[in-house]
Every structure is written in structure tokens, then in C-alpha cells.
Design a protein around this motif. Structure first.
Motif, PDB file in Angstrom:
ATOM      1  N   PRO A   1      27.712  28.713  -0.573  1.00 32.82           N
ATOM      2  CA  PRO A   1      28.086  29.050  -1.948  1.00 32.82           C
ATOM      3  C   PRO A   1      26.930  29.581  -2.804  1.00 32.82           C
ATOM      4  O   PRO A   1      27.145  30.440  -3.649  1.00 32.82           O
ATOM      5  CB  PRO A   1      28.579  27.723  -2.512  1.00 32.82           C
ATOM      6  N   TRP A   2      25.721  29.049  -2.632  1.00 33.85           N
ATOM      7  CA  TRP A   2      24.624  29.413  -3.535  1.00 33.85           C
ATOM      8  C   TRP A   2      23.605  30.323  -2.866  1.00 33.85           C
ATOM      9  O   TRP A   2      22.443  30.343  -3.235  1.00 33.85           O
ATOM     10  CB  TRP A   2      23.912  28.144  -4.043  1.00 33.85           C
ATOM     11  N   LYS A   3      23.999  31.048  -1.853  1.00 35.55           N
ATOM     12  CA  LYS A   3      22.967  31.728  -1.061  1.00 35.55           C
ATOM     13  C   LYS A   3      22.411  32.967  -1.772  1.00 35.55           C
ATOM     14  O   LYS A   3      23.024  33.527  -2.682  1.00 35.55           O
ATOM     15  CB  LYS A   3      23.509  32.099   0.316  1.00 35.55           C
ATOM     16  N   ASN A   4      21.213  33.333  -1.323  1.00 33.59           N
ATOM     17  CA  ASN A   4      20.508  34.481  -1.876  1.00 33.59           C
ATOM     18  C   ASN A   4      21.247  35.759  -1.500  1.00 33.59           C
ATOM     19  O   ASN A   4      21.739  35.895  -0.384  1.00 33.59           O
ATOM     20  CB  ASN A   4      19.090  34.490  -1.293  1.00 33.59           C
ATOM     21  N   ALA A   5      21.328  36.700  -2.444  1.00 33.92           N
ATOM     22  CA  ALA A   5      22.053  37.941  -2.178  1.00 33.92           C
ATOM     23  C   ALA A   5      21.344  38.776  -1.107  1.00 33.92           C
ATOM     24  O   ALA A   5      21.974  39.546  -0.387  1.00 33.92           O
ATOM     25  CB  ALA A   5      22.187  38.745  -3.469  1.00 33.92           C
ATOM     26  N   ASN A   6      20.027  38.592  -0.993  1.00 34.14           N
ATOM     27  CA  ASN A   6      19.258  39.318   0.007  1.00 34.14           C
ATOM     28  C   ASN A   6      19.581  38.772   1.398  1.00 34.14           C
ATOM     29  O   ASN A   6      19.410  37.591   1.664  1.00 34.14           O
ATOM     30  CB  ASN A   6      17.762  39.145  -0.303  1.00 34.14           C
ATOM     31  N   LYS A   7      20.049  39.653   2.306  1.00 40.43           N
ATOM     32  CA  LYS A   7      20.504  39.186   3.627  1.00 40.43           C
ATOM     33  C   LYS A   7      19.350  38.695   4.493  1.00 40.43           C
ATOM     34  O   LYS A   7      19.533  37.929   5.430  1.00 40.43           O
ATOM     35  CB  LYS A   7      21.245  40.322   4.341  1.00 40.43           C
ATOM     36  N   ASN A   8      18.116  39.154   4.199  1.00 36.44           N
ATOM     37  CA  ASN A   8      16.975  38.745   5.022  1.00 36.44           C
ATOM     38  C   ASN A   8      16.550  37.309   4.743  1.00 36.44           C
ATOM     39  O   ASN A   8      15.819  36.707   5.517  1.00 36.44           O
ATOM     40  CB  ASN A   8      15.774  39.659   4.773  1.00 36.44           C
ATOM     41  N   MET A   9      16.975  36.782   3.589  1.00 41.99           N
ATOM     42  CA  MET A   9      16.611  35.406   3.247  1.00 41.99           C
ATOM     43  C   MET A   9      17.688  34.485   3.800  1.00 41.99           C
ATOM     44  O   MET A   9      18.774  34.383   3.231  1.00 41.99           O
ATOM     45  CB  MET A   9      16.533  35.229   1.733  1.00 41.99           C
ATOM     46  N   VAL A  10      17.389  33.827   4.913  1.00 45.12           N
ATOM     47  CA  VAL A  10      18.352  32.904   5.493  1.00 45.12           C
ATOM     48  C   VAL A  10      18.137  31.532   4.867  1.00 45.12           C
ATOM     49  O   VAL A  10      16.996  31.093   4.726  1.00 45.12           O
ATOM     50  CB  VAL A  10      18.177  32.826   7.023  1.00 45.12           C
ATOM     51  N   ALA A  11      19.219  30.889   4.520  1.00 40.85           N
ATOM     52  CA  ALA A  11      19.156  29.536   3.966  1.00 40.85           C
ATOM     53  C   ALA A  11      18.211  29.447   2.768  1.00 40.85           C
ATOM     54  O   ALA A  11      17.245  28.684   2.761  1.00 40.85           O
ATOM     55  CB  ALA A  11      18.750  28.513   5.017  1.00 40.85           C
ATOM     56  N   ALA A  12      18.413  30.290   1.774  1.00 40.13           N
ATOM     57  CA  ALA A  12      17.653  30.206   0.527  1.00 40.13           C
ATOM     58  C   ALA A  12      18.600  30.544  -0.613  1.00 40.13           C
ATOM     59  O   ALA A  12      19.530  31.325  -0.444  1.00 40.13           O
ATOM     60  CB  ALA A  12      16.482  31.170   0.543  1.00 40.13           C
ATOM     61  N   THR A  13      18.326  29.943  -1.790  1.00 40.21           N
ATOM     62  CA  THR A  13      19.155  30.258  -2.945  1.00 40.21           C
ATOM     63  C   THR A  13      18.567  31.468  -3.672  1.00 40.21           C
ATOM     64  O   THR A  13      17.504  31.972  -3.304  1.00 40.21           O
ATOM     65  CB  THR A  13      19.203  29.088  -3.931  1.00 40.21           C
ATOM     66  N   ALA A  14      19.257  31.900  -4.720  1.00 37.77           N
ATOM     67  CA  ALA A  14      18.762  33.027  -5.511  1.00 37.77           C
ATOM     68  C   ALA A  14      17.456  32.638  -6.203  1.00 37.77           C
ATOM     69  O   ALA A  14      17.196  31.459  -6.457  1.00 37.77           O
ATOM     70  CB  ALA A  14      19.806  33.422  -6.538  1.00 37.77           C
ATOM     71  N   GLN A  15      16.639  33.657  -6.516  1.00 36.21           N
ATOM     72  CA  GLN A  15      15.353  33.372  -7.150  1.00 36.21           C
ATOM     73  C   GLN A  15      15.543  33.151  -8.652  1.00 36.21           C
ATOM     74  O   GLN A  15      16.438  33.717  -9.276  1.00 36.21           O
ATOM     75  CB  GLN A  15      14.390  34.522  -6.917  1.00 36.21           C
ATOM     76  N   LEU A  16      14.651  32.318  -9.216  1.00 30.85           N
ATOM     77  CA  LEU A  16      14.703  32.062 -10.649  1.00 30.85           C
ATOM     78  C   LEU A  16      14.172  33.264 -11.421  1.00 30.85           C
ATOM     79  O   LEU A  16      13.337  34.012 -10.911  1.00 30.85           O
ATOM     80  CB  LEU A  16      13.829  30.855 -10.986  1.00 30.85           C
ATOM     81  N   ASP A  17      14.620  33.364 -12.659  1.00 31.64           N
ATOM     82  CA  ASP A  17      14.070  34.374 -13.551  1.00 31.64           C
ATOM     83  C   ASP A  17      12.594  34.034 -13.814  1.00 31.64           C
ATOM     84  O   ASP A  17      12.268  32.885 -14.134  1.00 31.64           O
ATOM     85  CB  ASP A  17      14.861  34.333 -14.870  1.00 31.64           C
ATOM     86  N   PRO A  18      11.660  35.004 -13.687  1.00 26.82           N
ATOM     87  CA  PRO A  18      10.226  34.699 -13.866  1.00 26.82           C
ATOM     88  C   PRO A  18       9.891  34.041 -15.198  1.00 26.82           C
ATOM     89  O   PRO A  18       8.884  33.326 -15.313  1.00 26.82           O
ATOM     90  CB  PRO A  18       9.562  36.072 -13.767  1.00 26.82           C
ATOM     91  N   ARG A  19      10.740  34.222 -16.221  1.00 22.93           N
ATOM     92  CA  ARG A  19      10.476  33.574 -17.505  1.00 22.93           C
ATOM     93  C   ARG A  19      10.471  32.061 -17.365  1.00 22.93           C
ATOM     94  O   ARG A  19       9.827  31.347 -18.123  1.00 22.93           O
ATOM     95  CB  ARG A  19      11.563  33.952 -18.516  1.00 22.93           C
ATOM     96  N   LEU A  20      11.276  31.563 -16.390  1.00 22.44           N
ATOM     97  CA  LEU A  20      11.437  30.115 -16.256  1.00 22.44           C
ATOM     98  C   LEU A  20      10.354  29.476 -15.398  1.00 22.44           C
ATOM     99  O   LEU A  20      10.262  28.258 -15.338  1.00 22.44           O
ATOM    100  CB  LEU A  20      12.809  29.799 -15.639  1.00 22.44           C
TER     101      LEU A  20
END
Lengths: 312, 364
Positions: B163-182
Motif C-alpha cells: 500500500p505505501w510503496k515508493n512510486a519508483n520501481k527500482n526501490m524495492v520495499a521502500a516507502t515514498a520519500q519525505l519532502d526535503p522541508r521536513l
């Protein structure tokens, strides 16, 4: 849909898988039953299994035969058992600390040696333990498929369950072993040093957990070692020991139950993510631990009802 | 006070001896595996002290060890062993990360506190299960927490792949990256050290203060040492144990958040590599004393960072670190045992000599 799922769950393959998954846990639980009878809380079984798995593969790789691997495991099992007893029995250290430290130590040692010797965290394709074919068993339709052509240690486990049960409940040594945990002072009065039985229990536990690891790496996975491959099986075995009150036969049944849910999880992988189905056996273990407490409490209440009511 | 000082000296001496012995045993294992111990340990010292980057990594890891170690102490103080910190940490990490992703567009002063609260809530609730089972049903917490660790790791794996996976297909088993502001600001460029360490220091001081300087801390100590006595002197022991367990879980969840917002900036399994167990080991070596945990976490963090540097330069697997750490525990556990058996032996000898002397006098 439901029918296909159910038929795939209750197939011979599932029960065969149950047997495979249960065996490492059952072997470790047999060992844990010994230390439990001797009154040692042993949560170091996970590390003992991991060492068994590694040294089995190491021996098998170095000497080119699985039998040599098992021999090395037996030697290491005795050493680990002696080591564990040295701290828990001789030095009277905290069993929780020693158990946890043993697990971490085993993880560090096996990963370190694996990386130094094999160059990576794991190895595979080493000489494995043979599978046993029993002629004529195939004639029985369902059971034949489940029971035949399994890895050697699955049959060895049945023998060991019987032997350990006879040892604990039908020999004087077994009686002393149980007394060393329940009433050590009585045992001492009878002229037997309880410490000696504790040392024996610890060595037996080291041996049996070592065999559990050897089965895992050399039998079930055909000569494969991977980092942290015990995967909390030692703790599940501990739960089986508590559940069975350290009775080897009941502990084996509890391990089979774990194996059954593990096998169901594997079957359900076709429909649900394997990450979710993989949690089933661990959740079942928690339920098992809760059930143990509820059962004993209910028993106490029943016993209380039987007593004559005391009037104020 | 005098006795306290004496005990501290005794502890320091035994710790120093254990560390020395552990390094000797480590050297033997290194030799057996075909490495030169001198070169390995040299590379370890180089790895720990070469450059600002390593110092940053060192402080960050000390923070992780300190917070997880204190979380463990918090539980064991009241007599409940939280072995499930790893699961609480992972869940705290993934949930706080996802909260940050959801609130990516909102102001920092809303997103960060929300993420921290989420991390603490998830970690605390996950610790509530074994805590409640221990207090109300009397189920052994060691087994339940260990089982829940595995369950949490699988659950996070499922969420990061599904459900929360990264949109980038090369990233296996990772969530989306945080906004750099945070992201927490990096304090030493190129290292893992971030402003999270300020929050961590505040939490550390607060935990130490509550445990050592308040009446609640005293009640905790009493509950751990003698639960019956504590109960009959009017302490609500059940509630105290559960609360301590929940706070311990919340701290672990927060460590997960610090790792996500300070170092990785997304959730993946490298968030924690059994870090809680290393913190637990530090707590054990420290004898569950908060101040000792704080000092020792700096020491063991040096070892860990040094071991990682050693792996890069000398090719020695960094797991030697785990071996040395656990051998220290074994040495310290053995030490009291050896001394007590030696004392028993000398007393026996003295008693025998006394009897002999007495017999001699009787004969005369």
C-alpha cells in the motif's frame, strides 16, 4: 474460490510441509524440555539453533560430507551446552541476560565466520542430509505422501521424542532431572547433586538444539546457511515447552501445530502477500502462551471449587 | 555515599577488565579467522576517529543506543523486559514516515509534531499489547515481545512493498520519500548526525530526571525490586508497569522517527538492523543504571563506527563488534560468579583450618 483454497489447504502437501516446518522447532523444544525440567529458563535456544545450523554447513563444506557436519554439530552442541551451564548453573548468572547474550553472540559469531570463510553472509549447495524412502509406504494413499521421502532427521525426531519421553518419565535419571528443578533440596537429601542434573540437562539441550539447526540447514534447506536463519524458532520452541509443561510428546504436538499454521501460511501465499501470511505462526504462538495461562487459571478455579467452602 | 563510591569503583574496574578480556578474545577469534588483530584494531581506531563525518555518525549512533538502552531500562526498572523494541521502532518509523508523506504540503510545525505523535502512539500501543498481557493475564513478556518483533517486521515489509510503496520501481520495499522541508537539518555535512540529537538529549535528561530524582522514579524502583511490598505500600503497581511499558515503546517509536527524518528520509529495512538489541545489550552491561547507559552508549557507538570503518579498510566483517559486546556481558556475568565461588572456597578453607586448630588445642 473458497473450495479451491480449502482443498489446497487440506492436501497432502500441506501436511508434509507441516512435518517439515515442525521438525526444527520440535527438536529444539525437546532440548528446551530438559532445561525446563531442570528449572533453568532457557531463552538462549535461538542462538543454539543458529550455531547448529552454521557449524553443520561448515563441517559439511569442509569435510565434504553431511555426516561430518552433523558430527561437528554434536561436538559444538556439547560445548555450547557446557558454556550455558557454566554461567547459569556454576556462576548463577541471570538466565535472561545469559540467554539474550547467547543469542546475540551466536548471531555475531556465525555472521562473522560466514563472511570470513565464505566471503558473504551465506552459502548454499553444500552436501546435504539424505531423504529416506520407505518402500511400501506409498501404497497407503494419503499418509504415504505425507510421511514418505522426508529428510532423515524427521524420522530421527520421532525416535528422539520417544527416547526423551522414556528418559524423563521412566528412568531414575529422569526423576532426578525433574526433581532438580522442582525440589532441588529434596534431591540433595536423597544424595544426588541437583547441579549435576542441571549440567546434564544443559548439555542435552545444546545437543538437541544443535541437531535442530543442523536439520534446518543441512536437511530442510539442503546445505544452505543464511544469516539469522533460526528466525525466532528458538523462542517458538520455548513457547512449545511452556505449553507442554516440558512433556516431550506434547511439545512435539505443539510444534506440529506451529508447523500446521506455517504450512497454511505458505499455502495462502497464492492469495495474500507472503509478508502477511508469514506472521500467522508467530501470532499463533502468542495465542498459545495466553491459552497456557488461561488453562492453568481455570484449573486452579476448578480445584478451588472442589475444596470445602470455608465459612467466616 | 562512601559505599556508593566504592561500588562505582568496583563496577568501573570490572568493566575495564571485561573490556580488556573481550578484546583479547576478539583477537583470538580474529587470528583464528585469518586476520591480523593488530591491523584490525588499528583500522578500528582509524575508522572511529578519522574525520568529522565519522564523529557525526558516532554521535548519531550513540543517540540510538542511548534512547533504546533507556527504553529498556524503563521497562526493567519496574520488572518487565521489553525485548520488543525492535518492532516498536520499525512501526514508529514507517508510520511517522507515511504521516510525513501525507502531510507533505502542510507547514513544518504541523507535520513534524504530527509525525512524532504518530510514532510515539504506534510504538506505545504496540508495547501496550505485551504489557497488558503481562500484567492482566500474566503471560511471559519475553516471548510475546519477540513474536511481535517478527510480526512488526513482516507488517512493515508488507506496507513498504504494497500500500505505501515508493512510486519508483527500482526501490524495492521502500516507502515514498519525505519532502526535503521536513528533514531534520544535518549538523555535520555528509554524516548521519542531525538536529534529532537535540530532542534526544532532552528526552535522555528527562528520563534520567524522572527515574533518579522524582518519587515516581522511586516507586518504579520499588515495584521492580519487590512488587508485593510496593503494592501493599499503596503504589498502583499494575498501572505503573503498563505505563512504563507504553512509554518505553513510545521512545522506541520515536527512535524510528529520528532515523527516518534524520538519516534515511524514507522507510526501508536499513532503518534499523537489530539496533534495539544492541541498546538492550548496553543496558544489560550498564546493569540497568540510566547514567551508566548514557556513558556506555558513547563507548559502544565508537566501537560500532570503528568496526564499520574496519570492514571497509581492513576487510574484517564488522560483526566482530557483536562478538566483543556480548563477550563483555559474559565476562561481567562470570566475574561475580567467579568471585563468589572463590570466596566460598576460601571460607571453606578457613573453616577447615579453624577446626584443625581447635582440635590441636583440644589434644594439648
Amino acid at each position: 474460490m473458497l473450495e479451491t483454497i480449502l482443498s489446497s489447504i487440506f492436501s497432502a502437501g500441506t501436511f508434509n510441509q507441516m512435518l517439515r516446518s515442525a521438525t526444527p522447532v520440535a527438536l529444539a523444544a525437546l532440548g528446551g524440555a530438559m532445561t525446563e525440567h531442570a528449572g533453568i529458563m532457557n531463552i538462549g535456544m535461538d542462538g543454539m539453533i543458529l550455531m547448529g545450523a552454521f557449524f553443520g554447513v561448515l563441517g559439511s563444506w569442509y569435510f565434504g560430507s553431511a555426516a561430518a557436519g552433523v558430527a561437528l554439530v554434536l561436538v559444538m552442541g556439547v560445548i555450547v551446552g557446557l558454556f550455558f551451564a557454566l554461567f547459569t548453573v556454576k556462576f548463577r548468572s541471570d538466565e535472561f541476560i545469559i540467554g539474550t547474550a547467547l543469542n546475540t553472540f551466536a548471531l555475531g559469531l556465525t555472521s562473522f565466520l560466514s563472511r570470513s570463510i565464505f566471503g558473504t553472509g551465506g552459502t548454499k549447495g553444500n552436501p546435504a542430509l539424505p531423504t529416506v524412502h520407505i518402500p511400501g509406504l506409498d501404497a497407503i494413499p494419503f499418509l504415504g505422501q505425507v510421511l514418505n521421502d522426508n529428510s532423515l532427521f524427521i524420522y530421527l525426531t520421532w525416535a528422539l521424542v520417544l527416547i526423551m519421553w522414556l528418559f524423563v518419565y521412566r528412568t531414575p535419571y529422569g526423576l532426578w532431572l525433574r526433581a532438580s528443578g522442582e525440589k532441588p533440596e529434596t534431591l540433595r537429601t536423597a544424595g544426588v547433586a541437583p547441579e549435576r542434573m542441571k549440567w546434564l540437562a544443559s548439555i542435552l539441550c545444546g545437543l538437541l538444539c544443535g541437531l535442530a539447526g543442523a536439520h534446518l540447514s543441512l536437511g530442510q534447506l539442503q546445505g544452505t546457511f543464511a544469516e539469522d536463519m533460526a528466525n525466532s524458532r528458538g523462542y517458538i520452541a520455548f513457547a512449545c515447552v511452556i505449553f507442554s509443561k516440558a512433556n516431550p510428546a506434547v511439545a512435539y504436538a505443539a510444534a506440529l501445530m506451529f508447523g500446521f499454521f506455517d504450512a497454511i501460511g505458505l499455502r495462502l501465499q497464492e492469495y495474500v502477500s507472503s509478508d502477511l501470511t508469514g506472521t500467522i505462526p508467530y501470532l499463533i504462538t502468542i495465542v498459545m502462551m495466553v491459552y497456557v495461562v488461561v488453562r492453568s487459571r481455570r484449573r486452579d478455579m476448578r480445584a478451588g471449587r472442589r475444596l470445602p467452602q470455608r465459612q467466616g | 555515599m562512601e559505599r556508593l563510591k566504592k561500588r562505582n569503583w568496583g563496577y568501573l574496574v570490572s568493566l575495564a577488565l571485561s573490556v580488556l578480556l573481550a578484546f583479547t578474545i576478539g583477537a583470538v577469534i580474529l587470528l583464528a579467522a585469518g586476520f591480523s588483530p593488530l591491523r584490525a584494531y588499528g583500522a578500528m581506531i582509524d575508522g572511529a576517529f578519522s574525520g568529522a563525518r565519522h564523529i557525526g555518525d558516532w554521535l548519531e549512533y550513540a543517540m540510538v543506543l542511548c534512547l533504546t538502552g533507556l527504553a529498556c531500562v524503563l521497562g526493567s526498572r519496574v520488572g518487565i523486559f521489553n525485548v520488543g523494541g525492535e518492532g516498536q521502532l520499525l512501526l514508529g518509523a514507517i508510520v511517522s514516515c507515511q504521516v510525513g508523506v501525507w502531510l507533505g504540503g502542510s507547514p513544518v510545525w504541523i507535520a513534524l509534531p504530527a509525525a512524532a505523535l504518530a510514532a510515539m502512539a504506534v510504538g506505545g500501543l504496540y508495547a501496550l499489547i505485551p504489557g497488558w498481557l503481562k500484567v492482566k493475564v500474566k503471560v511471559n513478556e519475553v516471548i510475546t515481545t519477540i513474536m511481535l518483533n517478527t510480526v512488526a517486521a513482516s507488517l512493515c515489509q508488507y506496507l513498504a512493498k504494497g500500500p505505501w510503496k515508493n512510486a519508483n520501481k527500482n526501490m524495492v520495499a521502500a516507502t515514498a520519500q519525505l519532502d526535503p522541508r521536513l528533514w531534520f537539518h544535518s549538523l555535520i555535512p555528509g554524516s548521519n548526525l542531525s538536529t534529532a540529537i537535540i530532542a534526544a538529549a532532552a528526552i535522555t535528561v528527562l528520563t534520567w530526571y524522572v527515574m533518579q530524582k522524582t518519587s515516581t522514579g522511586y516507586e518504579m524502583k520499588l515495584t521492580g525490586q519487590n512488587p508485593r511490598f510496593a503494592f501493599f505500600s499503596g503504589i498502583k503497581t499494575d498501572r505503573l508497569v503498563i505505563v512504563c511499558m507504553v512509554i518505553s515503546g513510545a521512545m522506541c517509536g520515536l527512535v524510528g522517527m529520528f532515523r527516518v527524518y534524520g538519516v534515511e528520509h524514507l522507510y526501508r529495512s536499513s532503518i534499523s538492523n537489530q539496533y534495539y538489541f544492541e541498546g538492550l545489550t548496553v543496558a544489560m552491561i550498564a546493569g540497568y543504571e540510566p547514567v551508566t547507559v548514557i556513558f556506555l552508549s558513547f563507548f559502544f557507538a565508537i566501537l560500532k563506527i570503528g568496526a564499520q570503518g574496519m570492514e571497509l579498510t581492513a576487510g574484517v566483517p564488522n560483526q566482530i563488534y557483536l562478538i566483543i559486546q556480548t563477550v563483555i556481558i559474559f565476562c561481567m556475568a562470570a566475574e561475580s560468579g567467579v568471585f563468589s565461588s572463590l570466596r566460598a572456597g576460601s571460607q571453606r578453607k578457613k573453616a577447615r583450618a579453624d577446626i584443625r586448630r581447635k582440635e590441636g588445642r583440644d589434644h594439648a
